[in-house]
Scaffold this active site. Structure first.
Site, PDB file in Angstrom:
ATOM      1  N   HIS A 128      33.304  30.138  32.835  1.00  0.00           N
ATOM      2  CA  HIS A 128      32.823  31.039  33.884  1.00  0.00           C
ATOM      3  C   HIS A 128      31.682  30.453  34.713  1.00  0.00           C
ATOM      4  O   HIS A 128      31.698  30.531  35.938  1.00  0.00           O
ATOM      5  CB  HIS A 128      32.366  32.364  33.265  1.00  0.00           C
ATOM      6  CG  HIS A 128      31.902  33.354  34.284  1.00  0.00           C
ATOM      7  ND1 HIS A 128      30.602  33.425  34.726  1.00  0.00           N
ATOM      8  CD2 HIS A 128      32.592  34.301  34.990  1.00  0.00           C
ATOM      9  CE1 HIS A 128      30.494  34.378  35.635  1.00  0.00           C
ATOM     10  NE2 HIS A 128      31.689  34.921  35.821  1.00  0.00           N
ATOM     11  N   HIS A 143      40.182  40.306  30.953  1.00  0.00           N
ATOM     12  CA  HIS A 143      39.128  39.615  31.697  1.00  0.00           C
ATOM     13  C   HIS A 143      38.504  38.479  30.866  1.00  0.00           C
ATOM     14  O   HIS A 143      37.920  38.746  29.818  1.00  0.00           O
ATOM     15  CB  HIS A 143      38.052  40.646  32.059  1.00  0.00           C
ATOM     16  CG  HIS A 143      36.913  40.108  32.853  1.00  0.00           C
ATOM     17  ND1 HIS A 143      35.626  40.116  32.386  1.00  0.00           N
ATOM     18  CD2 HIS A 143      36.881  39.546  34.085  1.00  0.00           C
ATOM     19  CE1 HIS A 143      34.830  39.596  33.310  1.00  0.00           C
ATOM     20  NE2 HIS A 143      35.560  39.244  34.349  1.00  0.00           N
ATOM     21  N   GLU A 198      42.875  37.142  33.167  1.00  0.00           N
ATOM     22  CA  GLU A 198      42.006  36.657  34.241  1.00  0.00           C
ATOM     23  C   GLU A 198      41.176  35.539  33.652  1.00  0.00           C
ATOM     24  O   GLU A 198      40.700  35.647  32.512  1.00  0.00           O
ATOM     25  CB  GLU A 198      41.106  37.792  34.741  1.00  0.00           C
ATOM     26  CG  GLU A 198      40.276  37.475  35.969  1.00  0.00           C
ATOM     27  CD  GLU A 198      38.908  36.862  35.698  1.00  0.00           C
ATOM     28  OE1 GLU A 198      38.242  36.445  36.661  1.00  0.00           O
ATOM     29  OE2 GLU A 198      38.491  36.785  34.511  1.00  0.00           O
ATOM     30  N   ASP A 258      38.546  31.764  34.811  1.00  0.00           N
ATOM     31  CA  ASP A 258      37.733  31.113  35.856  1.00  0.00           C
ATOM     32  C   ASP A 258      37.856  29.598  35.740  1.00  0.00           C
ATOM     33  O   ASP A 258      37.808  29.066  34.622  1.00  0.00           O
ATOM     34  CB  ASP A 258      36.256  31.492  35.660  1.00  0.00           C
ATOM     35  CG  ASP A 258      36.067  32.995  35.553  1.00  0.00           C
ATOM     36  OD1 ASP A 258      36.108  33.663  36.584  1.00  0.00           O
ATOM     37  OD2 ASP A 258      35.903  33.498  34.409  1.00  0.00           O
ATOM     38  N   GLU A 315      40.701  32.742  38.922  1.00  0.00           N
ATOM     39  CA  GLU A 315      39.573  32.836  39.858  1.00  0.00           C
ATOM     40  C   GLU A 315      39.017  31.447  40.104  1.00  0.00           C
ATOM     41  O   GLU A 315      38.555  30.772  39.173  1.00  0.00           O
ATOM     42  CB  GLU A 315      38.475  33.763  39.334  1.00  0.00           C
ATOM     43  CG  GLU A 315      37.400  33.917  40.402  1.00  0.00           C
ATOM     44  CD  GLU A 315      36.114  34.584  39.951  1.00  0.00           C
ATOM     45  OE1 GLU A 315      36.105  35.339  38.970  1.00  0.00           O
ATOM     46  OE2 GLU A 315      35.097  34.317  40.614  1.00  0.00           O
TER      47      GLU A 315
HETATM   48  O1  G3P Z   1      37.837  38.390  38.875  1.00  0.00           O
HETATM   49  C1  G3P Z   1      37.098  39.505  38.558  1.00  0.00           C
HETATM   50  C2  G3P Z   1      35.805  39.145  37.901  1.00  0.00           C
HETATM   51  O2  G3P Z   1      36.077  38.210  36.903  1.00  0.00           O
HETATM   52  C3  G3P Z   1      34.785  38.593  38.844  1.00  0.00           C
HETATM   53  O3  G3P Z   1      33.524  38.483  38.263  1.00  0.00           O
HETATM   54  O4  G3P Z   1      31.673  37.219  37.316  1.00  0.00           O
HETATM   55  O5  G3P Z   1      33.407  38.116  35.813  1.00  0.00           O
HETATM   56  O6  G3P Z   1      33.923  36.193  37.299  1.00  0.00           O
HETATM   57  P1  G3P Z   1      33.130  37.457  37.120  1.00  0.00           P
HETATM   58 CA    CA Z   2      36.189  35.887  36.917  1.00  0.00          CA
END
Ligand code: G3P
Ligand code: CA
Length: 240
Positions: free
Chosen positions: A48, A6, A33, A35, A108
């Protein structure tokens, strides 16, 4: 069950940086993962928040600065500035991905607060230019963004990302919409949702799992992917 890091290996390294991505792959993660947002000159960057303040200490928005300005900014504030690693561009990441093995990336699209014009098309163009279509999963809390990505690139897998609100019978709706995965917050997952996803052949990629107890529950549910800040812990529990 696959293990996705993550924001990269963000438990130990600054989130959403090339260092955290490299360390995740070195640790043996199956995927990453991350962003994406857009710079003032319309380029994709990996970070993020809409604001730079939490991860860099700079009191500006991502959309205030050009790509050239953003990639010079150190992004290690969350780790007491102990690392020199800067904000990466999405292009730099795709280049890294193309030349490093076969790991998967869950991109994401951060359009839940600011909807950057055409961000989905830009992300797809970049992914296609590196030939990474079969190694990407697009997700977003903004499901219109997810549907737009699916419409523009039917060959790339997508997932509906959600938290806070329980959605009843979402798996059959995802199936009908041509979406491959649900990405629920762990707190929303239950036996019924797991069973319905299996019946509909919809995959479950669950976040953000940072305890052994939750990890064991996901193993019992046999979900597709655990998304974690600590890929090392999850890999150890899986005996890998
Ligand atoms: O994609 C899962 C998770 O990353 C979503 O929440 O706030 O960490 O981007 P966040
Ligand atoms: Ca995310």
């Amino acid at each position: 069950m696959k293990v996705f890091a993550h924001r990269g290996f963000s438990g130990a390294y600054p989130e959403n940086t090339m260092l955290a991505f490299r360390k995740a792959i070195e640790a043996g993660a199956d995927g990453i993962e991350l962003d994406i947002h857009e710079s003032s000159d319309g380029k994709l960057v990996i970070i993020h928040d809409e604001s730079l303040i939490r991860t860099t200490g700079v009191d500006k928005l991502v959309s205030d600065l050009t790509l050239k300005e953003l990639v010079r900014i150190k992004a290690a504030k969350t780790k007491d500035d102990a690392f020199e690693t800067p904000i990466p561009s999405f292009e730099e990441f795709c280049d890294f991905m193309a030349s490093n093995g076969s790991f998967i990336t869950n991109v994401e699209i951060k359009t839940n607060n600011t909807w950057y014009q055409d961000i989905e098309r830009k992300a797809i163009d970049m992914v296609r230019s590196f030939g990474l279509q079969d190694r990407i999963i697009f997700s977003s809390f903004n499901w219109i963004s997810v549907m737009r990505a699916k419409q523009l690139a039917p060959e790339i897998e997508c997932g509906f990302l959600y938290e806070g609100q329980k959605h009843l019978h979402l798996a059959p709706q995802a199936l009908e919409a041509g979406i491959q995965y649900l990405h629920p917050d762990y707190a929303l997952l239950d036996d019924e949702t797991v069973a319905e996803c299996k019946r509909c052949n919809i995959g479950l990629n669950v976040w953000t799992i940072n305890t052994e107890e939750r990890m064991r529950q996901l193993m019992a549910w046999d979900v597709n992917t655990v998304i974690t800040n600590y890929p090392d812990m999850c890999l150890r529990l899986l005996g890998r």
